[in-house]
Design an enzyme around this catalytic site. Structure first.
Site, PDB file in Angstrom:
ATOM      1  N   LYS A 110      -3.137  33.454  41.116  1.00  0.00           N
ATOM      2  CA  LYS A 110      -3.414  34.372  40.012  1.00  0.00           C
ATOM      3  C   LYS A 110      -3.436  35.814  40.509  1.00  0.00           C
ATOM      4  O   LYS A 110      -2.903  36.704  39.845  1.00  0.00           O
ATOM      5  CB  LYS A 110      -4.698  33.984  39.298  1.00  0.00           C
ATOM      6  CG  LYS A 110      -4.444  32.767  38.418  1.00  0.00           C
ATOM      7  CD  LYS A 110      -5.635  32.232  37.704  1.00  0.00           C
ATOM      8  CE  LYS A 110      -5.184  31.008  36.906  1.00  0.00           C
ATOM      9  NZ  LYS A 110      -6.155  29.927  36.926  1.00  0.00           N
ATOM     10  N   LYS A 189       6.965  23.222  38.290  1.00  0.00           N
ATOM     11  CA  LYS A 189       5.878  22.422  37.713  1.00  0.00           C
ATOM     12  C   LYS A 189       5.722  22.782  36.232  1.00  0.00           C
ATOM     13  O   LYS A 189       5.755  23.960  35.875  1.00  0.00           O
ATOM     14  CB  LYS A 189       4.570  22.747  38.454  1.00  0.00           C
ATOM     15  CG  LYS A 189       3.346  22.062  37.870  1.00  0.00           C
ATOM     16  CD  LYS A 189       2.040  22.715  38.320  1.00  0.00           C
ATOM     17  CE  LYS A 189       1.217  23.057  37.095  1.00  0.00           C
ATOM     18  NZ  LYS A 189      -0.211  22.963  37.149  1.00  0.00           N
ATOM     19  N   LYS A 192       1.593  25.626  31.215  1.00  0.00           N
ATOM     20  CA  LYS A 192       1.657  26.584  30.119  1.00  0.00           C
ATOM     21  C   LYS A 192       1.832  28.006  30.636  1.00  0.00           C
ATOM     22  O   LYS A 192       2.423  28.828  29.961  1.00  0.00           O
ATOM     23  CB  LYS A 192       0.466  26.479  29.170  1.00  0.00           C
ATOM     24  CG  LYS A 192      -0.859  26.355  29.812  1.00  0.00           C
ATOM     25  CD  LYS A 192      -1.926  25.978  28.802  1.00  0.00           C
ATOM     26  CE  LYS A 192      -3.255  25.783  29.497  1.00  0.00           C
ATOM     27  NZ  LYS A 192      -3.498  24.399  29.897  1.00  0.00           N
TER      28      LYS A 192
HETATM   29  P1  ADP Z   1      -1.485  24.120  33.050  1.00  0.00           P
HETATM   30  O1  ADP Z   1      -0.852  24.172  34.412  1.00  0.00           O
HETATM   31  O2  ADP Z   1      -0.490  23.917  31.979  1.00  0.00           O
HETATM   32  O3  ADP Z   1      -2.394  25.323  32.812  1.00  0.00           O
HETATM   33  P2  ADP Z   1      -3.959  22.716  33.422  1.00  0.00           P
HETATM   34  O4  ADP Z   1      -4.190  23.453  34.702  1.00  0.00           O
HETATM   35  O5  ADP Z   1      -4.804  23.062  32.257  1.00  0.00           O
HETATM   36  O6  ADP Z   1      -2.415  22.842  33.038  1.00  0.00           O
HETATM   37  O7  ADP Z   1      -4.078  21.160  33.731  1.00  0.00           O
HETATM   38  C1  ADP Z   1      -4.875  20.191  33.074  1.00  0.00           C
HETATM   39  C2  ADP Z   1      -4.699  18.878  33.823  1.00  0.00           C
HETATM   40  O8  ADP Z   1      -3.341  18.424  33.750  1.00  0.00           O
HETATM   41  C3  ADP Z   1      -5.022  18.984  35.316  1.00  0.00           C
HETATM   42  O9  ADP Z   1      -5.630  17.781  35.750  1.00  0.00           O
HETATM   43  C4  ADP Z   1      -3.679  19.159  35.942  1.00  0.00           C
HETATM   44  O10 ADP Z   1      -3.652  18.709  37.287  1.00  0.00           O
HETATM   45  C5  ADP Z   1      -2.788  18.297  35.059  1.00  0.00           C
HETATM   46  N1  ADP Z   1      -1.419  18.848  35.048  1.00  0.00           N
HETATM   47  C6  ADP Z   1      -1.031  20.037  34.535  1.00  0.00           C
HETATM   48  N2  ADP Z   1       0.288  20.239  34.688  1.00  0.00           N
HETATM   49  C7  ADP Z   1       0.765  19.150  35.344  1.00  0.00           C
HETATM   50  C8  ADP Z   1       2.064  18.757  35.803  1.00  0.00           C
HETATM   51  N3  ADP Z   1       3.132  19.521  35.602  1.00  0.00           N
HETATM   52  N4  ADP Z   1       2.169  17.576  36.427  1.00  0.00           N
HETATM   53  C9  ADP Z   1       1.089  16.771  36.619  1.00  0.00           C
HETATM   54  N5  ADP Z   1      -0.159  17.080  36.221  1.00  0.00           N
HETATM   55  C10 ADP Z   1      -0.331  18.260  35.578  1.00  0.00           C
END
Ligand code: ADP
Ligand code: TRP
Length: 320
Positions: A110, A189, A192
Site C-alpha cells: 500500500k 491476482k 478489487k
Molecule cells: P481483495 O484482494 O479483492 O481486496 P480481500 O483482501 O478482501 O480481497 O480478501 C478476502 C479473502 O479472500 C482473503 O481471505 C483473501 O486471501 C481471499 N482472496 C482474495 N483474493 C483472492 C484470490 N485472487 N485468490 C485466492 N484468494 C483470494
C-alpha cells in the site's frame, strides 16, 4: 476444532474471494465450530464514505448467507458489534514489535502504491490478531495473501504467552493450495484493488462482459495451446469437474480450439454454479429483519468467547 475468518466490507465479493476463502471456510461448518465475520473496522482503512461502508457491510452479510453460511452452525457477525475487540487489540499491541508490522507485505504494497500511511493501516494486523485470538481459533481459512497476517498473529500470541503466561491458543492458517491464488481478468491476482475481478453477484450481462475481457495470448484458433498457461483455463478449472477439465485440456493441446469458446464455457459454468446462490441471496435480501437477527445472535456468541479471553488476558497483565 474452531475456525474463524473475516472479510473486509470494502467492495463486491469476487470469484477469488469465493474459491480462496469462502468455500473452504464454509466446508468447515461440517467439521467444527465456526465464526465468520464482516471486518468493517478493517474496511475503514480504505472506505471513507459512511453510506458505502453501510452498504458494503450489508452486502457481505448477504454474500456469506447466499454462499451457504448456515446461521444455525456458524456465528456470523459484524466486527463493529463487538467493540471490546479493541481492548484486546491494545493488550496485544504492547507486545508487538514495530519491525513485525513494518515487514508486512500488504502494508508495504500500500505504501508503494502511494496510499498515505496512517496508524490504522499500520496496526491492521494487530486488530486482525485480536479477531482471531478472541475466540481462541485453531484454524484460520484464508487465501494466500493473508498467510503473513496469520503468521503475525502467531508471533504476537507466542510473545504474549511468554511474557504474561499461557493465555492464547496458537492458530494455524488454512490455505487451499489448489486455489491459493485465483487469477484475475489480466492474469494478476484477482483483487478489487486491481479492478480485474469477476464479481459473484453482478448482473449477468456484466459477468459475461467481464469474462469476455479475460486476457489471452494471440494464438490463432488452429494453433495448439498450453492450458496451464491460460487464465481462462485456470478459472474454468475452478468450476469444471475433473473429466470435463481433462477433455478441455486435451482440446487445448490438439489445436482447433478458440479462446472465445472456452470463455463461453466458463460463463455457462459460472452461471449454473452461482444461480442457486443468487436465489438464496434474493430471499435474504427481502428479509432484512431475519438477517439482522442472525447478525445479533452471531455477535452475542462471539462476545461470549471474547469476554472469556479478555478476562484471562486482563488478569495476565494485571488489569483485573
Ligand atoms: P481483495 O484482494 O479483492 O481486496 P480481500 O483482501 O478482501 O480481497 O480478501 C478476502 C479473502 O479472500 C482473503 O481471505 C483473501 O486471501 C481471499 N482472496 C482474495 N483474493 C483472492 C484470490 N485472487 N485468490 C485466492 N484468494 C483470494
Ligand atoms: N485481513 C483480512 C482480509 O483482508 C480480513 C480479516 C480481518 C481477517 N480480520 C481477520 C481474516 C481475521 C481472517 C481472520 O481479507
Amino acid at each position: 476444532m474452531r475456525a474463524l475468518s473475516g472479510i473486509q466490507s470494502s467492495g463486491k465479493l469476487h470469484v477469488g474471494n469465493y474459491f480462496g476463502m469462502i468455500k473452504p471456510a464454509l466446508e468447515l461448518q461440517e467439521k467444527g465450530e465456526t465464526f465468520y465475520f464482516i471486518a468493517n473496522y478493517h474496511a475503514l482503512t480504505s472506505v471513507t464514505e459512511a453510506e458505502a461502508l453501510r452498504a458494503s457491510t450489508r452486502d457481505v452479510a448477504l454474500d456469506y448467507l447466499a454462499c451457504g453460511l448456515d446461521p444455525e452452525r456458524t456465528a456470523l457477525y459484524r466486527q463493529s458489534d463487538i467493540p471490546e475487540i479493541h481492548e484486546l487489540a491494545w493488550l496485544l499491541s504492547v507486545v508487538t514489535p514495530m519491525g513485525l508490522l513494518e515487514r508486512c507485505h500488504s502494508y508495504k504494497d500500500k505504501l508503494a502504491k502511494g496510499i498515505p500511511a496512517n496508524h490504522g493501516l499500520f496496526a491492521y494486523p494487530v486488530l486482525m490478531a485480536a479477531d482471531i485470538l478472541a475466540v481462541q481459533a485453531d484454524v484460520v481459512p484464508v487465501g494466500q495473501d493473508q498467510k503473513q497476517h496469520v503468521e503475525v498473529t502467531r508471533d504476537i500470541a507466542v510473545k504474549f504467552n511468554q511474557k504474561f503466561g499461557e493465555t492464547f491458543k496458537i492458530p494455524e492458517p488454512l490455505i487451499r493450495e489448489s486455489v491459493a491464488v485465483v487469477p484475475g481478468l489480466d492474469g494478476q491476482k484477482m483483487s478489487k484493488s486491481y479492478n480485474n475481478t469477476i464479481e459473484l453477484f453482478a448482473p449477468q450481462a456484466e459477468t459475461r462482459k467481464a469474462i469476455m475481457r479475460i486476457v489471452t495470448d494471440s494464438k490463432t484458433v488452429a494453433e495448439p495451446k498450453d492450458p496451464a498457461a491460460c487464465n481462462i483455463f485456470k478459472l474454468y478449472s475452478l468450476f469444471a469437474p475433473e473429466q470435463e477439465r481433462e477433455a478441455m485440456a486435451a482440446r487445448y493441446r490438439a489445436g482447433g480450439l478458440g479462446y472465445g469458446e472456452v470463455k463461453k464455457a466458463l460463463y455457462e459454468h459460472f452461471r449454473t454454479y452461482f444461480e442457486p446462490f443468487r436465489q438464496r441471496r434474493m430471499e435474504y435480501q427481502n428479509d432484512p429483519e431475519r438477517v439482522e437477527q442472525i447478525l445479533q445472535r452471531g455477535a452475542a456468541r462471539a462476545r461470549e468467547e471474547l469476554r472469556k479471553t479478555l478476562k484471562a488476558a486482563r488478569r495476565a497483565v494485571g488489569l483485573d
